[in-house]
Design a protein around this motif. Sequence first.
Motif, PDB file in Angstrom:
ATOM      1  N   UNK A 288      11.460  -5.292   9.457  1.00 45.43           N
ATOM      2  CA  UNK A 288      11.064  -4.167   8.757  1.00 45.43           C
ATOM      3  C   UNK A 288      11.460  -2.817   9.348  1.00 45.43           C
TER       4      UNK A 288
ATOM      5  N   UNK B 282      12.830   1.496   7.747  1.00 46.42           N
ATOM      6  CA  UNK B 282      12.606   2.617   7.090  1.00 46.42           C
ATOM      7  C   UNK B 282      13.957   3.328   6.907  1.00 46.42           C
TER       8      UNK B 282
ATOM      9  N   UNK C 224       0.811  -1.127   0.233  1.00 45.42           N
ATOM     10  CA  UNK C 224      -0.030  -0.053  -0.041  1.00 45.42           C
ATOM     11  C   UNK C 224       0.864   1.243  -0.042  1.00 45.42           C
TER      12      UNK C 224
ATOM     13  N   UNK D  76       0.831   0.515   5.721  1.00 41.31           N
ATOM     14  CA  UNK D  76       1.199  -0.928   5.933  1.00 41.31           C
ATOM     15  C   UNK D  76       0.174  -1.923   5.564  1.00 41.31           C
TER      16      UNK D  76
ATOM     17  N   UNK E  45       5.254  -2.517  11.904  1.00 42.27           N
ATOM     18  CA  UNK E  45       4.543  -2.539  10.733  1.00 42.27           C
ATOM     19  C   UNK E  45       4.650  -3.865   9.702  1.00 42.27           C
ATOM     20  N   UNK E  46       3.627  -4.105   8.946  1.00 45.90           N
ATOM     21  CA  UNK E  46       4.067  -5.245   8.063  1.00 45.90           C
ATOM     22  C   UNK E  46       3.979  -4.474   6.609  1.00 45.90           C
ATOM     23  N   UNK E  47       5.016  -4.641   5.909  1.00 44.24           N
ATOM     24  CA  UNK E  47       5.578  -3.970   4.835  1.00 44.24           C
ATOM     25  C   UNK E  47       5.370  -2.498   4.662  1.00 44.24           C
ATOM     26  N   UNK E  48       6.187  -1.988   5.512  1.00 38.25           N
ATOM     27  CA  UNK E  48       5.835  -0.414   5.829  1.00 38.25           C
ATOM     28  C   UNK E  48       6.140   0.439   4.374  1.00 38.25           C
TER      29      UNK E  48
ATOM     30  N   UNK F 258      11.195   1.919   2.755  1.00 37.06           N
ATOM     31  CA  UNK F 258      10.656   0.965   3.510  1.00 37.06           C
ATOM     32  C   UNK F 258      10.907  -0.248   3.050  1.00 37.06           C
ATOM     33  N   UNK F 259      11.039  -1.332   3.906  1.00 41.28           N
ATOM     34  CA  UNK F 259      11.173  -2.778   3.558  1.00 41.28           C
ATOM     35  C   UNK F 259      11.801  -3.607   4.500  1.00 41.28           C
ATOM     36  N   UNK F 260      12.080  -4.743   4.069  1.00 42.58           N
ATOM     37  CA  UNK F 260      12.771  -5.917   4.964  1.00 42.58           C
ATOM     38  C   UNK F 260      14.059  -6.040   5.004  1.00 42.58           C
TER      39      UNK F 260
ATOM     40  N   UNK G  12       9.018  -0.245  -0.465  1.00 38.98           N
ATOM     41  CA  UNK G  12       8.092   0.691  -0.724  1.00 38.98           C
ATOM     42  C   UNK G  12       8.814   2.060  -0.760  1.00 38.98           C
TER      43      UNK G  12
ATOM     44  N   UNK H 214      10.842  -6.319  -0.521  1.00 43.39           N
ATOM     45  CA  UNK H 214       9.497  -5.500  -0.253  1.00 43.39           C
ATOM     46  C   UNK H 214       9.798  -4.125  -0.149  1.00 43.39           C
TER      47      UNK H 214
END
Lengths: 317, 97
Positions: A308, A310, A1, B60, B38-41, A221-223, A204, A202
């Motif tokens: 996760x 940022x 999202x 998220x 968060x999940x997938x920030x 943002x991601x893992x 974003x 992931x």
Amino acid sequence: MTPQFVDFDFDGIKDIVVGTFEGTAFWLQGTKNGFKKQEYIKDSQDRNVQLSNFWNREEKKWDEADRSPEGVENPKGHSTSVVAVDWDGDKDLDLLLGAYYSGTVYVQLNEGTAQKPSYAGVNHRVKAGGEDISIPGGLCSMRSVDFDGDGHSDLICGSKKGGVYLYRNEGKSGPTQLAAPQVLIQPSGDKKATEASRPNSGLHIDIVDFDEDGDLDLLVGGYSEWTVEQPELTEEQQEAVVKAGKEASDVRQQLSKMFADVRSDPKTAKEKFKALSESPEYQKLMEKYQASSAKLRDLKPNQSQRKALVWLYRQNS
Amino acid sequence: MLKKILLGGLLIAVASTNLSADEWKFAKPEMILDGSAYLYPSPVFEDLDNDGKPELLIGDLRGNLTIHKYTGDGTKHSFGEPVRMQAEGENISLPNW
């Protein structure tokens, strides 16, 4: 999202446009007193703007719809990212839809006006450098921004597998013409990292001049993924690991039997799961499982770590 | 003639698959927020309260939008405690997962 702040209704106040994992697109209208509740973005036939695959809320299942141009095979695509941008240069906002798994990008044109949009209900593949865009590893997020400072909006995409890609807009005026991709952040295949040093999956993204030095930086943002060394265990610790592992396994089997009944009918599953999760028997089992898992984690920490975070990538001019 | 055709083809092939990162250079990434809540920030910088300083907004996978106010001094960056973003008096919750 990936929320996008944009004046979607051309009233001078920024709104929020956002794609969701459901496969649909929403907007939240900005007002002088804050934001209104979300509404689906609809097309000219009053259908949700989306690609083909979506979560059907009424029937509680993944479903398919046809939004392909006439004569074109309906491509499998699950959109989780949406960006509003004037794609064809006619001074209103069109919609880019990014397909999460395939990494492809589609455009749905606004055939109405800026203040009264009318989305075509048909999605066209977006090309760059003459070829269909296909983000390596899948597409998490998109941004439309003038990255190279030439006055035209470029496209930047964050990948599931850790890269960030720039597609420059080479159109002088009118419709967008994207060039072949340039890599802004290489995906990292470094499995030897011993600490979190960058986002690995992931991704974003947001594009912003964070340090106000005149060039655009990347907010990501991601893992992050890294590996920790596992300590040598004493004989006593090894026995403790075996015992805790067996305890956890026994509890999982008991839980599995409980869930078998819950899953038997999808229509009542939600209510049955709620009742189960509130039962003292279930809660006692979960406490036992969590205690065994904690013992295992203490004795034998996961070598693979994932978190996760940022990150900020400052651009060096 | 054949050499010119082959060379032309090679140039076209190189130009159409230019993935060079040489043009854009970035410093080593800095971690600015622990996003493990968060999940997938999905971070966005936006000045939500029009005070001239952007807030850090995190979307998220749960469908929430959460705001962290900037509390740094421009050199050392930090962000405040998370606050759920609201619309019409209720926490925003999008159908995401």
